[in-house]
Design a protein around this motif. Sequence first.
Motif, PDB file in Angstrom:
ATOM      1  N   GLY A 103      13.614  11.949   6.576  1.00  0.00           N
ATOM      2  CA  GLY A 103      12.371  11.618   5.891  1.00  0.00           C
ATOM      3  C   GLY A 103      12.367  11.914   4.408  1.00  0.00           C
ATOM      4  N   VAL A 104      13.534  12.214   3.806  1.00  0.00           N
ATOM      5  CA  VAL A 104      13.568  12.586   2.386  1.00  0.00           C
ATOM      6  C   VAL A 104      14.118  11.491   1.485  1.00  0.00           C
ATOM      7  CG1 VAL A 104      13.800  15.021   2.964  1.00  0.00           C
ATOM      8  CG2 VAL A 104      15.853  13.680   2.485  1.00  0.00           C
ATOM      9  N   LEU A 105      14.639  10.426   2.048  1.00  0.00           N
ATOM     10  CA  LEU A 105      15.252   9.368   1.239  1.00  0.00           C
ATOM     11  C   LEU A 105      14.321   8.197   0.999  1.00  0.00           C
ATOM     12  CD1 LEU A 105      18.819   9.310   2.828  1.00  0.00           C
ATOM     13  CD2 LEU A 105      18.016  10.590   0.841  1.00  0.00           C
ATOM     14  N   GLY A 106      13.149   8.228   1.577  1.00  0.00           N
ATOM     15  CA  GLY A 106      12.203   7.141   1.427  1.00  0.00           C
ATOM     16  C   GLY A 106      11.416   6.952   2.704  1.00  0.00           C
ATOM     17  N   ILE A 107      10.544   5.967   2.692  1.00  0.00           N
ATOM     18  CA  ILE A 107       9.683   5.674   3.837  1.00  0.00           C
ATOM     19  C   ILE A 107      10.173   4.395   4.495  1.00  0.00           C
ATOM     20  CG2 ILE A 107       7.321   5.130   4.554  1.00  0.00           C
ATOM     21  CD1 ILE A 107       6.470   6.791   2.014  1.00  0.00           C
ATOM     22  N   ILE A 108      10.685   4.532   5.690  1.00  0.00           N
ATOM     23  CA  ILE A 108      11.176   3.365   6.433  1.00  0.00           C
ATOM     24  C   ILE A 108       9.986   2.486   6.812  1.00  0.00           C
ATOM     25  CG2 ILE A 108      12.392   2.584   8.501  1.00  0.00           C
ATOM     26  CD1 ILE A 108      13.797   5.331   8.533  1.00  0.00           C
ATOM     27  N   THR A 109      10.083   1.191   6.543  1.00  0.00           N
ATOM     28  CA  THR A 109       8.988   0.277   6.876  1.00  0.00           C
ATOM     29  C   THR A 109       9.369  -0.750   7.932  1.00  0.00           C
ATOM     30  OG1 THR A 109       9.601  -1.179   5.025  1.00  0.00           O
ATOM     31  CG2 THR A 109       7.915   0.519   4.612  1.00  0.00           C
ATOM     32  N   THR A 143      10.545   6.629  -5.411  1.00  0.00           N
ATOM     33  CA  THR A 143       9.965   6.217  -6.691  1.00  0.00           C
ATOM     34  C   THR A 143       9.141   4.936  -6.559  1.00  0.00           C
ATOM     35  OG1 THR A 143      12.051   5.078  -7.241  1.00  0.00           O
ATOM     36  CG2 THR A 143      11.751   7.322  -8.072  1.00  0.00           C
ATOM     37  N   GLY A 144       8.991   4.449  -5.322  1.00  0.00           N
ATOM     38  CA  GLY A 144       8.100   3.319  -5.085  1.00  0.00           C
ATOM     39  C   GLY A 144       8.741   1.957  -5.132  1.00  0.00           C
ATOM     40  N   GLU A 145      10.070   1.889  -5.035  1.00  0.00           N
ATOM     41  CA  GLU A 145      10.770   0.608  -5.022  1.00  0.00           C
ATOM     42  C   GLU A 145      11.149   0.250  -3.585  1.00  0.00           C
ATOM     43  OE1 GLU A 145      10.843  -0.835  -7.935  1.00  0.00           O
ATOM     44  OE2 GLU A 145      10.017   0.998  -8.822  1.00  0.00           O
ATOM     45  N   LYS A 146      11.453  -1.030  -3.381  1.00  0.00           N
ATOM     46  CA  LYS A 146      11.856  -1.494  -2.051  1.00  0.00           C
ATOM     47  C   LYS A 146      13.372  -1.584  -1.990  1.00  0.00           C
ATOM     48  CE  LYS A 146      10.709  -5.140   1.274  1.00  0.00           C
ATOM     49  NZ  LYS A 146       9.872  -6.340   1.502  1.00  0.00           N
ATOM     50  N   LYS A 147      13.933  -1.099  -0.868  1.00  0.00           N
ATOM     51  CA  LYS A 147      15.386  -1.103  -0.711  1.00  0.00           C
ATOM     52  C   LYS A 147      15.743  -1.617   0.682  1.00  0.00           C
ATOM     53  CE  LYS A 147      17.964   2.145  -2.542  1.00  0.00           C
ATOM     54  NZ  LYS A 147      18.698   3.409  -2.823  1.00  0.00           N
ATOM     55  N   GLN A 177      18.638  12.773  -6.416  1.00  0.00           N
ATOM     56  CA  GLN A 177      18.775  11.621  -7.314  1.00  0.00           C
ATOM     57  C   GLN A 177      17.727  10.554  -6.979  1.00  0.00           C
ATOM     58  OE1 GLN A 177      22.791   9.797  -7.492  1.00  0.00           O
ATOM     59  NE2 GLN A 177      21.757   7.861  -7.038  1.00  0.00           N
ATOM     60  N   GLU A 178      17.500  10.323  -5.685  1.00  0.00           N
ATOM     61  CA  GLU A 178      16.540   9.305  -5.262  1.00  0.00           C
ATOM     62  C   GLU A 178      15.091   9.776  -5.423  1.00  0.00           C
ATOM     63  OE1 GLU A 178      17.284   5.945  -3.751  1.00  0.00           O
ATOM     64  OE2 GLU A 178      18.860   6.595  -5.152  1.00  0.00           O
ATOM     65  N   ASP A 179      14.875  11.073  -5.336  1.00  0.00           N
ATOM     66  CA  ASP A 179      13.520  11.630  -5.376  1.00  0.00           C
ATOM     67  C   ASP A 179      13.464  12.745  -6.424  1.00  0.00           C
ATOM     68  OD1 ASP A 179      10.969  12.520  -4.867  1.00  0.00           O
ATOM     69  OD2 ASP A 179      11.370  13.252  -2.847  1.00  0.00           O
ATOM     70  N   PRO A 180      13.486  12.385  -7.706  1.00  0.00           N
ATOM     71  CA  PRO A 180      13.561  13.410  -8.761  1.00  0.00           C
ATOM     72  C   PRO A 180      12.384  14.374  -8.755  1.00  0.00           C
ATOM     73  CG  PRO A 180      13.084  11.233  -9.682  1.00  0.00           C
ATOM     74  CD  PRO A 180      13.466  11.022  -8.261  1.00  0.00           C
ATOM     75  N   ASN A 181      11.215  13.936  -8.279  1.00  0.00           N
ATOM     76  CA  ASN A 181      10.042  14.813  -8.213  1.00  0.00           C
ATOM     77  C   ASN A 181       9.902  15.528  -6.873  1.00  0.00           C
ATOM     78  OD1 ASN A 181       9.166  14.154 -10.838  1.00  0.00           O
ATOM     79  ND2 ASN A 181       8.221  12.266 -10.086  1.00  0.00           N
ATOM     80  N   ARG A 182      10.829  15.234  -5.967  1.00  0.00           N
ATOM     81  CA  ARG A 182      10.863  15.856  -4.635  1.00  0.00           C
ATOM     82  C   ARG A 182       9.525  15.730  -3.908  1.00  0.00           C
ATOM     83  NH1 ARG A 182      14.572  21.348  -5.656  1.00  0.00           N
ATOM     84  NH2 ARG A 182      16.447  20.214  -6.253  1.00  0.00           N
ATOM     85  N   ILE A 183       8.902  14.586  -4.010  1.00  0.00           N
ATOM     86  CA  ILE A 183       7.606  14.412  -3.345  1.00  0.00           C
ATOM     87  C   ILE A 183       7.742  14.383  -1.833  1.00  0.00           C
ATOM     88  CG2 ILE A 183       6.613  13.175  -5.321  1.00  0.00           C
ATOM     89  CD1 ILE A 183       6.854  10.598  -3.552  1.00  0.00           C
ATOM     90  N   LEU A 184       8.957  14.051  -1.303  1.00  0.00           N
ATOM     91  CA  LEU A 184       9.164  13.985   0.141  1.00  0.00           C
ATOM     92  C   LEU A 184       9.809  15.246   0.703  1.00  0.00           C
ATOM     93  CD1 LEU A 184      10.444  10.289   0.496  1.00  0.00           C
ATOM     94  CD2 LEU A 184       8.113  11.150   0.731  1.00  0.00           C
ATOM     95  N   GLN A 185       9.999  16.258  -0.148  1.00  0.00           N
ATOM     96  CA  GLN A 185      10.659  17.484   0.303  1.00  0.00           C
ATOM     97  C   GLN A 185       9.618  18.587   0.498  1.00  0.00           C
ATOM     98  OE1 GLN A 185      14.339  18.562  -1.548  1.00  0.00           O
ATOM     99  NE2 GLN A 185      14.801  16.455  -2.162  1.00  0.00           N
ATOM    100  N   ASN A 186       9.349  18.879   1.759  1.00  0.00           N
ATOM    101  CA  ASN A 186       8.298  19.836   2.108  1.00  0.00           C
ATOM    102  C   ASN A 186       8.870  21.233   2.352  1.00  0.00           C
ATOM    103  OD1 ASN A 186       9.693  19.343   4.451  1.00  0.00           O
ATOM    104  ND2 ASN A 186       7.910  18.861   5.688  1.00  0.00           N
ATOM    105  N   GLY A 187       8.057  22.130   2.911  1.00  0.00           N
ATOM    106  CA  GLY A 187       8.504  23.486   3.194  1.00  0.00           C
ATOM    107  C   GLY A 187       9.673  23.536   4.153  1.00  0.00           C
ATOM    108  N   GLU A 235       0.830  -1.208   0.000  1.00  0.00           N
ATOM    109  CA  GLU A 235       0.000   0.000   0.000  1.00  0.00           C
ATOM    110  C   GLU A 235       0.864   1.259   0.000  1.00  0.00           C
ATOM    111  OE1 GLU A 235      -2.935  -0.063   3.066  1.00  0.00           O
ATOM    112  OE2 GLU A 235      -4.082  -1.683   2.137  1.00  0.00           O
ATOM    113  N   ILE A 236       2.002   1.206   0.675  1.00  0.00           N
ATOM    114  CA  ILE A 236       2.910   2.357   0.668  1.00  0.00           C
ATOM    115  C   ILE A 236       3.476   2.573  -0.734  1.00  0.00           C
ATOM    116  CG2 ILE A 236       5.081   3.270   1.563  1.00  0.00           C
ATOM    117  CD1 ILE A 236       4.490   1.843   4.181  1.00  0.00           C
ATOM    118  N   MET A 237       3.888   1.493  -1.391  1.00  0.00           N
ATOM    119  CA  MET A 237       4.413   1.611  -2.751  1.00  0.00           C
ATOM    120  C   MET A 237       3.378   2.244  -3.680  1.00  0.00           C
ATOM    121  SD  MET A 237       6.389  -1.998  -3.405  1.00  0.00           S
ATOM    122  CE  MET A 237       7.424  -2.723  -2.160  1.00  0.00           C
TER     123      MET A 237
END
Length: 445
Positions: A170-176, A149-153, A425-435, A30-32
């Motif tokens: 919190g900008v390199l991905g979502i820790i699960t 980008t929705g991949e598992k690492k 590089q990991e978040d080209p659309n910067r979806i995790l980069q807020n104000g 669901e996170i992906m």
Amino acid sequence: MRILRSIKTNWARTCRCKVSEVRYPKNEEEIMALVKEANAHGKRLKVVGGGDSYNDIFCPEEGGILLSLKVMDRVLEVDKRLNRVTVEAGIMMPDLIRYLKKAGLSLSNLGTNIFDNLAGACSTGYHGSGINYAIFSSFVTAFEIITPTGEKKHIEKSDDAFAIYAVGLGVLGIITRITLQCEPYFRLEVVEKKMPFEQIEAEFDQLLAENDHFKFIWVPHTKDFMVWLGNRTDKPRSSAYKKFMTYFTTGLLINNLFHEFLLFFASFRRSLVPRINRLMSRILLPEYSESVYDAHWAFFLPHLLKQDVVEYAFDIKDTFKVFKEVIAMIEEKGIYVDTPVEVRFVKGDNYWMSPSYGMDSCWIGTKIHFPYYRHPEYQRYFTEIDTILLRYRGRPHWGKQFRITTGDFKRTYPKWDAFWRYADQEDPNRILQNGFIRRLRDLEE
């Protein structure tokens, strides 16, 4: 996946964010899917843990998506041979501590607040005190992460990339998932004693070297200093009565409720603060006290009062230079500080965005209370703290308040530019980069 719409605030109510929805995923799949949805629709996405940060690091843009891992809080595996535990990242510290106790394990070091979310603590540099112990991320042996980008690492501590991910903001991905190195369950003998400032300075190296955990506090507008020492022991626990008196009567009733009552009046007349501090010091600071508690109780300090906080890490060799400047500043500027100033010590590490990167560090923390939600003026005080610490290349705690610039961060973090190149590089659309992140980087809104 549950979806709610809400305005969210942090615990201290120092910031609030209006979000389009709050998602509660039940699994990595669901996170992906959510990450890919955010990329496809150009939405900001941020993870919130326990809401214990004092700034807006957890807030997406207005109309963004707030993601809570509250449902993903299971203990997945306990390895008694290696004293390791693997858990889902949404677990809260109290739940983890209770589970570990049943398994005969302990976390090696904790801060005074044990109500944080585990993943959030790792991402922002949570720490305790004791020069043989680094920040909490140093106990992590592996992360499972959903990338931007929705991949598992999978990141192991032995991987070169661990130094980047250990404090990821919190900008390199979502820790699960997180695997933690623990130790067999232990008790701490805690010694609290008043000690003159000159003696603390003279015996500093000895206090650091001879104790598992060491910190000290100063009560502003007094000459009262208290040393806190914690060491592993096989001695029997202190009585239930002593524990009750320490944590309920002294900790909750006096240090929280009674103190808040007094500070309410001081919010109208700040000149009352020195008298209140002297009274609380006489009540709360022992001349000498010994106690033995289970480890997590020994670290824990009950605290309910709303507050705002600033905390900086800097090279341990400058501990007393900085502290003397803070004392002098409070006196010279006529600033009323209503809570103790706490000084802790943390082992250096190689994590790119850790405030303890490359140095054994002293952390100096101070706060101002909001009794019954009244807010005394305190920004001048925090700005003065910023000014002093910048002279010593101080690095602020990522989950607390600061007013320093991108240029200051570049001067104090050798890997600053490299970290943000990797994040982009990991978040080209910067979806995790807020104000919050854009202000750190001095990017256009």
